[in-house]
Scaffold this motif. Structure first.
Motif, PDB file in Angstrom:
ATOM      1  N   GLY B 294       0.939  -1.005  -0.023  1.00  0.00           N
ATOM      2  CA  GLY B 294       0.002   0.158  -0.092  1.00  0.00           C
ATOM      3  C   GLY B 294       1.017   1.084  -0.028  1.00  0.00           C
ATOM      4  O   GLY B 294       0.297   2.307   0.202  1.00  0.00           O
ATOM      5  N   CYS B 295       2.085   1.234  -0.360  1.00  0.00           N
ATOM      6  CA  CYS B 295       2.810   2.318  -0.202  1.00  0.00           C
ATOM      7  C   CYS B 295       3.084   3.025  -1.442  1.00  0.00           C
ATOM      8  O   CYS B 295       2.472   2.305  -2.809  1.00  0.00           O
ATOM      9  CB  CYS B 295       4.328   1.963  -0.172  1.00  0.00           C
ATOM     10  N   ASP B 296       2.819   4.473  -1.387  1.00  0.00           N
ATOM     11  CA  ASP B 296       2.907   5.294  -2.820  1.00  0.00           C
ATOM     12  C   ASP B 296       4.349   5.812  -2.699  1.00  0.00           C
ATOM     13  O   ASP B 296       5.294   5.640  -1.898  1.00  0.00           O
ATOM     14  CB  ASP B 296       1.973   6.437  -2.585  1.00  0.00           C
ATOM     15  N   PHE B 297       4.567   6.636  -3.877  1.00  0.00           N
ATOM     16  CA  PHE B 297       6.026   6.975  -4.122  1.00  0.00           C
ATOM     17  C   PHE B 297       5.878   8.564  -4.711  1.00  0.00           C
ATOM     18  O   PHE B 297       4.886   8.954  -5.056  1.00  0.00           O
ATOM     19  CB  PHE B 297       6.354   6.044  -5.250  1.00  0.00           C
ATOM     20  N   ARG B 298       7.097   8.971  -4.564  1.00  0.00           N
ATOM     21  CA  ARG B 298       7.444  10.473  -5.267  1.00  0.00           C
ATOM     22  C   ARG B 298       8.884  10.143  -5.759  1.00  0.00           C
ATOM     23  O   ARG B 298       9.745  10.121  -5.107  1.00  0.00           O
ATOM     24  CB  ARG B 298       7.486  11.425  -3.888  1.00  0.00           C
ATOM     25  N   ALA B 299       9.074  10.118  -7.163  1.00  0.00           N
ATOM     26  CA  ALA B 299      10.138   9.748  -7.541  1.00  0.00           C
ATOM     27  C   ALA B 299      10.762  10.932  -8.505  1.00  0.00           C
ATOM     28  O   ALA B 299      10.265  11.479  -9.338  1.00  0.00           O
ATOM     29  CB  ALA B 299       9.801   8.342  -8.657  1.00  0.00           C
ATOM     30  N   ASP B 300      12.064  10.804  -8.615  1.00  0.00           N
ATOM     31  CA  ASP B 300      12.760  11.629  -9.590  1.00  0.00           C
ATOM     32  C   ASP B 300      12.938  11.198 -10.939  1.00  0.00           C
ATOM     33  O   ASP B 300      12.393  10.165 -11.188  1.00  0.00           O
ATOM     34  CB  ASP B 300      14.150  11.850  -9.011  1.00  0.00           C
ATOM     35  N   ASP B 301      13.266  11.851 -11.940  1.00  0.00           N
ATOM     36  CA  ASP B 301      13.201  11.574 -13.265  1.00  0.00           C
ATOM     37  C   ASP B 301      13.962  10.211 -13.617  1.00  0.00           C
ATOM     38  O   ASP B 301      13.547   9.307 -14.424  1.00  0.00           O
ATOM     39  CB  ASP B 301      13.784  12.647 -14.021  1.00  0.00           C
ATOM     40  N   ARG B 302      15.099  10.298 -12.917  1.00  0.00           N
ATOM     41  CA  ARG B 302      15.883   8.943 -13.319  1.00  0.00           C
ATOM     42  C   ARG B 302      15.200   7.610 -12.915  1.00  0.00           C
ATOM     43  O   ARG B 302      15.241   6.573 -13.602  1.00  0.00           O
ATOM     44  CB  ARG B 302      17.193   9.031 -12.555  1.00  0.00           C
ATOM     45  N   ALA B 303      14.438   7.810 -11.710  1.00  0.00           N
ATOM     46  CA  ALA B 303      13.661   6.600 -11.094  1.00  0.00           C
ATOM     47  C   ALA B 303      12.553   6.391 -12.132  1.00  0.00           C
ATOM     48  O   ALA B 303      12.239   5.089 -12.572  1.00  0.00           O
ATOM     49  CB  ALA B 303      13.279   6.892  -9.940  1.00  0.00           C
ATOM     50  N   ARG B 304      12.158   7.478 -12.715  1.00  0.00           N
ATOM     51  CA  ARG B 304      10.664   7.069 -13.455  1.00  0.00           C
ATOM     52  C   ARG B 304      10.938   6.713 -14.774  1.00  0.00           C
ATOM     53  O   ARG B 304      10.225   6.114 -15.579  1.00  0.00           O
ATOM     54  CB  ARG B 304       9.973   8.756 -13.593  1.00  0.00           C
TER      55      ARG B 304
END
Lengths: 426, 426
Positions: B294-304
């Motif tokens: 159930g975790c959400d994320f906030r990712a940088d461009d390299r992760a995306r």
């Protein structure tokens, strides 16, 4: 940041300080990982630079002294640098180079049932702000201890010593350069602007610790205004308690040293407390010993009943740190009374009991809250060098972080390293 | 001091606080010398009193909850006491009674060339001010740790828990009475007046340490306004760095625990840093593991670029302590980059590196300044119980006095006892 002007308004002071503090923070990150040889080299090169620059330092100092004609003789003496004082500064730097490196020491180490190995490790505090007055050599002494303990320092001396401190700083900077360490590790306030001090005191998060060295006025202002943690260095209202079971010759020898070795140091005894049981025979001898060395007195009624020639103490005298050849005298009835007097009038600095009665000594030491308690020794031992710390940046009288003499170890904080093998917490 | 009113003006608040603080100071002097059995008896009797008073405590708590109808469900949950939470409080007191007494420990001992024997001895700080919100049980937990470490405490909980805290305090007072210890050792704010908090924060010299426990707003206000030293307990913006040489299964297991064991604790990982070398193969697995929980994320461009479905991080996200099932994700290039990210965004709390490369682990641990650094273990281990301290009053994130979990030993300061045979200083 070497312009010596006095016309910077408050906002500029904040900007100047923040710039300096950020540079100091970056330097501190580097210093925290600097190997001992680099730090020691910086100290030794700075010592050499001090010696080479003796003429320039003396000239700067002469200009400072000339520029402050209204000083008291005592102040002028503290402000004045001489070739031998400069040599002592240089030697002091070299002595700090000889001390062990406090950074990286393992303070504690243990293994948990789940296999995690936990280490508590000493690390520098970070950025220290040193606010001092009159003695320019504090700049070198403090910079040396901060550097060796991996801390960056921002020095702000009194306005009277601006040129002297700038000249000393130049030598420190030369040492840092020679050793390949960041010059921002040691910085000085750019001018005499009091607003710069205010900016330092408010720089929570930018400066980690403020250390004030100077008179009561300076220390009080710092402690009242600072938002940054301050290493409190309050008064040294020290007591020597001659207990009923004191060995008289020891009492005479120790009290004389505790009061008269040097009257201007914070560890000098300001008040003699003496048990009623021993006072009739011993007090006159103690008074005669001290009087022969030029000491004056402020005595309570019970002491004056034994030695009528003693001047009477006024209301505030027992709470006064004379820093002079003046000794308060009070007769008490036993350890509990001595403790009560100390708790009422003392500054939690240093107290001593002279006695052959071990139980009385234990009760006394347990009952006082002061940073240092001595049994059968002089209060003048409250000193980093005498403790074996090698050097001292001041004596802390507050209750947090450090108490008593503050040496290299006390300029460090700690952190934990935990070594695992993939443990997760249940 | 049990009237629950909200109409006390500021001046009265200062008078009330100073009265309480002076009583606390006197109690602290007695507590500092209290033998361990007396303190343990007070704790056990208080535990019994808590159990006996369960109905009364529950009634007081119900009145508190009723009196605050606009609370969020999460706040209401923290405020609510149940029979099992009261039992946990009582058990907590009994556990503290089992812990070793930190007062009087010899921290160091050495003899000088002149024969002086110097001992550094742990002693209580003195008077602690505990300012907390929402969870009434903090009153019991904090009072227990202060009492066991010989400190007097003044408790000030949130206005919503006034009655609950008063009821808990009554049980503590009963324990102190039974053990013959001064009741002023544990006091509570007399009312919900915010001016009382202000008076506590300004009480330099009367209160030795303020410990804030609560949300960011409370801690920030305390740290900004306090003239008393504060045990800083800032954000837990913790990082887990999955290095290129991480063992993948360990990384998955440890990261999952570090983020999702409990998302609301300060030791929860808020940011995953992952080396570019291992990200393509491992990041999708880590994301899947956490997404399943159930975790959400906030990712940088390299992760995306590797996991396109991840939501994009906004500017402030890497500096946000979510305390929720949200994980920041950034791809980095090696240890130095990970350290730089942590120094820029972290709060010097707790960071972990997962790797089989010992040199990389050493470089990482040496390069961060955080209170706790872990190699191959979960950031959730930053906890007094997990450290073996037995109990914890909070996590300190400042640089002075204490860092990391604050247990009994950290609630102490020290002093020196020096044993002589008549030494005088040259």
């Amino acid at each position: 940041m070497n312009a010596i002007t006095d016309t910077t308004p408050a906002l500029d002071a904040i900007v100047l300080l923040e710039t300096a503090a950020r540079a100091a923070r970056a330097a501190a990150a580097e210093l925290a990982r600097a190997p001992r040889p680099a730090k020691d080299r910086a100290l030794r090169e700075a010592a050499a630079a001090l010696r080479r620059a003796t003429p320039a330092i003396l000239a700067a100092n002469a200009a400072d002294v000339l520029g402050a004609p209204d000083l008291s003789p005592a102040f002028k003496d503290r402000l004045t640098l001489t070739p031998s004082r400069i040599e002592a500064m240089a030697k002091g730097l070299e002595e700090v180079a000889e001390l062990p490196d406090p950074v990286g020491r393992t303070l504690a180490e243990w293994t948990r049932p789940n296999g995690l190995r936990i280490r508590r490790i000493a690390q520098p505090l970070g950025v220290i702000g040193m606010i001092f007055e009159s003695r320019p050599n504090v700049a070198a002494d403090a910079a040396a201890l901060c550097l060796k303990s991996g801390n960056a320092v921002i020095l702000r001396g009194g306005r009277e010593s601006l040129r002297s401190v700038a000249a000393i700083h130049a030598a420190m900077a030369a040492g840092l350069r020679e050793a390949g360490l960041p010059e921002a590790a040691v910085q000085v306030a750019p001018n005499a602007d009091r607003a710069f001090v205010g900016a330092m005191l408010g720089a929570a998060g930018l400066i980690d610790l403020i250390i004030p060295r100077g008179g009561k006025g300076l220390v009080t202002r710092v402690m009242e205004e600072a938002r940054v943690p301050v290493l409190a260095h309050a008064e040294g209202l020290c007591h020597t308690y001659v207990h009923a079971a004191a060995e008289p010759e020891m009492a005479r020898r120790v009290l004389t040293n505790a009061k008269m070795r040097r009257t201007g140091v914070c560890g000098a005894t300001e008040t003699l407390l003496i048990d009623a049981a021993i006072a009739p025979s011993l007090l006159p001898l103690l008074v005669a010993d001290l009087k022969a060395l030029g000491c004056d007195f402020r005595a309570d009624d019970r002491a004056r009943a034994i030695c009528p020639a003693l001047p009477a103490a006024s209301a505030g005298d027992f709470g006064t740190e004379w820093l002079d050849a003046i000794l308060n005298v009070a007769v008490v009835d036993g350890v509990a009374a001595a403790i009560a007097h100390i708790r009422r009038h003392g500054s939690e600095h240093t107290e001593a009991i002279i006695t052959e009665d071990a139980a009385a000594a234990e009760e006394f030491l347990a009952g006082i809250a002061s940073a240092v308690g001595l049994w059968n020794a002089s209060t003048q031992f409250c000193d980093g060098g005498e403790f074996g710390f090698g050097a001292e940046i001041g004596i802390a009288t507050g209750r947090l972080h450090a108490r008593g003499p503050v040496g290299l170890e006390q300029l460090c904080t700690y952190r934990y390293h935990i070594l695992g093998t993939g443990q997760v917490r249940p």
